[in-house]
Design a protein around this motif. Structure first.
Motif, PDB file in Angstrom:
ATOM      1  N   ARG A  94       0.838  -1.214   0.000  1.00 27.43           N
ATOM      2  CA  ARG A  94       0.000   0.000   0.000  1.00 27.43           C
ATOM      3  C   ARG A  94       0.864   1.251   0.000  1.00 27.43           C
ATOM      4  N   ARG A  95       1.950   1.232   0.773  1.00 28.82           N
ATOM      5  CA  ARG A  95       2.838   2.404   0.779  1.00 28.82           C
ATOM      6  C   ARG A  95       3.450   2.600  -0.600  1.00 28.82           C
TER       7      ARG A  95
ATOM      8  N   ILE B  98       2.118   1.707  -3.458  1.00 35.08           N
ATOM      9  CA  ILE B  98       1.060   2.198  -4.359  1.00 35.08           C
ATOM     10  C   ILE B  98       0.887   3.706  -4.194  1.00 35.08           C
ATOM     11  N   LEU B  99       0.873   4.181  -2.938  1.00 30.04           N
ATOM     12  CA  LEU B  99       0.688   5.625  -2.712  1.00 30.04           C
ATOM     13  C   LEU B  99       1.842   6.423  -3.319  1.00 30.04           C
ATOM     14  N   LYS B 100       3.068   5.914  -3.197  1.00 32.05           N
ATOM     15  CA  LYS B 100       4.200   6.621  -3.811  1.00 32.05           C
ATOM     16  C   LYS B 100       4.068   6.588  -5.330  1.00 32.05           C
TER      17      LYS B 100
ATOM     18  N   VAL C 204       1.308   6.528  -7.035  1.00 36.05           N
ATOM     19  CA  VAL C 204       0.259   7.484  -7.406  1.00 36.05           C
ATOM     20  C   VAL C 204       0.801   8.915  -7.357  1.00 36.05           C
ATOM     21  N   ALA C 205       1.679   9.177  -6.375  1.00 38.41           N
ATOM     22  CA  ALA C 205       2.222  10.529  -6.206  1.00 38.41           C
ATOM     23  C   ALA C 205       3.226  10.885  -7.303  1.00 38.41           C
ATOM     24  N   ILE C 206       3.830   9.854  -7.926  1.00 40.63           N
ATOM     25  CA  ILE C 206       4.811  10.089  -8.997  1.00 40.63           C
ATOM     26  C   ILE C 206       4.322   9.312 -10.223  1.00 40.63           C
ATOM     27  N   PRO C 207       3.357   9.856 -10.965  1.00 36.25           N
ATOM     28  CA  PRO C 207       2.705   9.092 -12.025  1.00 36.25           C
ATOM     29  C   PRO C 207       3.696   8.533 -13.049  1.00 36.25           C
TER      30      PRO C 207
ATOM     31  N   TYR D 236       6.175   6.456 -12.568  1.00 44.48           N
ATOM     32  CA  TYR D 236       7.461   6.035 -11.999  1.00 44.48           C
ATOM     33  C   TYR D 236       7.317   4.650 -11.359  1.00 44.48           C
TER      34      TYR D 236
ATOM     35  N   VAL E  91       7.922   1.993  -8.720  1.00 46.40           N
ATOM     36  CA  VAL E  91       8.312   1.881  -7.318  1.00 46.40           C
ATOM     37  C   VAL E  91       8.675   0.420  -7.020  1.00 46.40           C
ATOM     38  N   PRO E  92       9.906   0.166  -6.517  1.00 49.09           N
ATOM     39  CA  PRO E  92      10.246  -1.209  -6.142  1.00 49.09           C
ATOM     40  C   PRO E  92       9.434  -1.650  -4.919  1.00 49.09           C
TER      41      PRO E  92
ATOM     42  N   ARG F  15      17.574   3.513 -14.657  1.00 46.75           N
ATOM     43  CA  ARG F  15      17.203   4.444 -13.575  1.00 46.75           C
ATOM     44  C   ARG F  15      17.715   5.856 -13.907  1.00 46.75           C
TER      45      ARG F  15
ATOM     46  N   PHE G  34      -7.059   2.583   3.909  1.00 44.41           N
ATOM     47  CA  PHE G  34      -6.183   2.667   2.741  1.00 44.41           C
ATOM     48  C   PHE G  34      -6.953   3.140   1.523  1.00 44.41           C
TER      49      PHE G  34
ATOM     50  N   MET H  68      -0.999   2.780   8.067  1.00 46.37           N
ATOM     51  CA  MET H  68       0.150   2.837   7.161  1.00 46.37           C
ATOM     52  C   MET H  68       1.504   2.590   7.821  1.00 46.37           C
TER      53      MET H  68
ATOM     54  N   GLU I  36      17.204   9.004  -8.880  1.00 49.85           N
ATOM     55  CA  GLU I  36      16.935   7.647  -9.353  1.00 49.85           C
ATOM     56  C   GLU I  36      15.790   6.990  -8.583  1.00 49.85           C
TER      57      GLU I  36
ATOM     58  N   PHE J 206      10.250  18.513  -8.945  1.00 50.96           N
ATOM     59  CA  PHE J 206       9.614  17.250  -9.285  1.00 50.96           C
ATOM     60  C   PHE J 206      10.518  16.439 -10.218  1.00 50.96           C
TER      61      PHE J 206
ATOM     62  N   ASP K 242       5.194  14.106  -0.069  1.00 50.66           N
ATOM     63  CA  ASP K 242       3.753  14.005  -0.249  1.00 50.66           C
ATOM     64  C   ASP K 242       3.093  14.326   1.091  1.00 50.66           C
TER      65      ASP K 242
ATOM     66  N   PRO L 192      -0.152  15.214  -3.117  1.00 54.92           N
ATOM     67  CA  PRO L 192       1.105  14.613  -3.575  1.00 54.92           C
ATOM     68  C   PRO L 192       1.969  15.662  -4.261  1.00 54.92           C
TER      69      PRO L 192
END
Lengths: 284, 202
Positions: free
Chosen positions: A21-22, A24-26, A28-31, A33, A35-36, A142, B23, B60, B120, B174, B179, B192
């Motif tokens: 979930r964390r 996914i939120l990151k 969403v915040a960086i469309p 990108y 996230v590993p 990267r 969530f 979270m 990165e 950016f 966020d 965000p």
């Protein structure tokens, strides 16, 4: 169907869900990108949608209604087994109708019926890195994303133009999200790419092999890469669907005998069945 | 600081379902910036923390997420006891080390003191949970960007002027940035780093 005994709701443990979930939120915040995340073993092989399933398992709730499609069809092995998996482990309702679903997990298609703002579509992704076949090193890709250095992909598309006279890439066609990150739309046909642009539904992507999650929020610009003199185009067919007669949906070619006879049918089974049902209604 | 057991309160009544509900509320908020959402659970929050702030923490945070608290929150033994007991997050005094920060708006340090991620890996940045005096959809700010169909108005009351200016300026970096999740009573709204903020109405 009742929940399977002995497993947590939706199979994954709570600690894993929180981590996903964390991520996914990151995302969403960086469309766009990637996230590993710490991918888990799922009770089916990699390549069967384990990335998408882990995203679905972290998002799904008791009130959700899940639709799962594989190449547009609700009744293929991959779709049926994933749908039954969540019916058993989360006890959620499932549906084959696009309009009734709150969550749609998909392998390689976007439904023909436009999605709404209260739906979430989750893509299964085999190779999350659009630059991977151009540059195999993760450290380099990267950097390319960090510097927005996407010329190599334009060269790849130009090689198509030089060899074939047009851009021959027909699926997993690279897109630029929010004018910043190059993203793999997963191996959807490029026919579906325009549906991603400013889609009202949230789009989430899960790659099980590569352990990456990425996202496109609603109403976000998604542009397919192209050239001024070779603009992006989608596939077109001379034929119509042999079942519902549609001349504007994505068609699959079906070989019907040993002589190579063939028909074309809608890849989206729900859309096709809906059109047939509508035409069979008694006309007033 | 140890956990003071007689200051502990209950967390979510159904941790699995309530975490999922929280969530989805947060996911909706983060994917449509400026959209004000209401949380349903829990019913009580520890110390000076709002219900929405406590819900985000319960849903979270865990042992993998170093947490930074603003001055008066750090000093509140009820809050820190409950955070340690329910979330197990390591508390850090160094803002730059934190994955999450929980702060009263008036006590916010400079935005640059939080982890902004690196070129990165911009996802390795902090998420700020900021408790404010009021949230409404009046257009003090006009928001544009991903997740917003045309534009959306938002008013956050009690946010220091300097922090607002730093937040707006940070958009130029950016995909680096933090966020924000603003919380007040049962309300939450997310901002965000992809959201552009313009002062004033349309």
């Amino acid at each position: 169907m009742s929940q399977t005994e002995g497993y947590n709701f939706a199979y994954l443990d709570e600690q894993t869900k929180r981590m996903i979930r964390r991520a996914i939120l990151k995302g969403v915040a960086i469309p766009g990108y990637q996230v590993p995340f710490g991918g888990r073993e799922m009770p089916l092989p990699h390549g069967w949608g384990t990335g998408g399933m882990q995203v679905t398992a972290s998002v799904i709730g008791a009130d959700d209604r899940l639709k799962v499609i594989d190449q547009g069809a609700d009744d293929t092995t991959n779709a049926v087994s994933i749908r039954r998996f969540f019916a058993r482990t989360a006890g959620v309702e499932t549906t084959e109708r696009t309009v009734e679903a709150s969550l749609i997990q998909t392998r390689h298609r976007i439904p023909e019926t436009p999605l709404s703002n209260d739906q979430i579509i989750i893509y299964q992704v085999p190779v999350s890195e659009p630059l991977r076949f151009i540059e195999p090193r993760e450290t380099e890709t990267r950097k390319m994303h960090a510097l927005r250095e996407y010329g190599a992909m334009q060269v790849k598309l130009y090689e198509d133009v030089a060899r074939f006279g047009h851009i021959a890439t027909s699926y997993d066609y690279p897109v630029l999200v929010n004018d910043r990150y190059m993203m793999s739309p997963s191996p959807i046909p490029k026919f579906d790419n325009p549906k991603m642009d400013r889609m009202p539904a949230l789009q989430l992507f899960g790659a099980g092999f590569e352990k990456r999650i990425y996202a496109v929020p609603p109403y976000t610009s998604v542009k397919s890469l192209d050239f001024d003199d070779h603009p992006f185009e989608v596939q077109q067919w001379q034929e119509s669907c042999a079942i519902c007669g549609s001349d504007h949906s994505f068609l699959d070619e079906v070989i019907t005998d040993d002589n190579g006879s063939k028909i074309y049918v809608c890849s989206d089974t729900d859309y096709c069945a809906g059109r047939v049902a509508a035409s069979e209604e008694p006309q007033q | 600081m140890a956990v003071v057991s007689d200051q502990l309160i209950a967390g979510f009544s159904d941790p699995v379902q309530d975490s999922q509900t929280l969530f989805r509320t947060l996911l909706k908020a983060m994917s449509e910036p400026g959209l004000i959402r209401q949380i349903e659970q829990p019913e009580r929050a520890p110390g000076p923390l709002s219900l929405a702030g406590w819900a985000v923490a319960l849903g979270m945070l865990d042992a993998d997420t170093p947490l930074w608290l603003s001055r008066s929150l750090m000093q509140d033994s009820t809050l820190s006891s409950n955070l340690r007991f329910h979330c197990q997050s390591p508390l850090t005094a160094c803002a730059a080390e934190a994955d999450f920060a929980l702060a009263l708006a008036a006590e916010l340090p400079e935005l640059a003191s939080f982890n902004q991620g690196c070129a990165e890996y911009p996802d390795r940045s902090a998420t700020l949970i900021i408790q404010v005096e009021g949230i409404s959809d009046e257009p003090d700010w006009t928001l544009t960007g991903p997740g917003i169909e045309s534009e959306r108005g938002l008013t956050i009351r009690g946010l220091p002027q300097a922090f607002t200016e730093q937040l707006i300026a940070s958009r130029r970096r950016f995909p680096l940035g933090v966020d924000c999740i603003f919380v007040c009573a049962e309300q939450l709204v997310a901002l965000p780093r992809s959201t552009q903020i313009r002062i004033g109405g349309a």
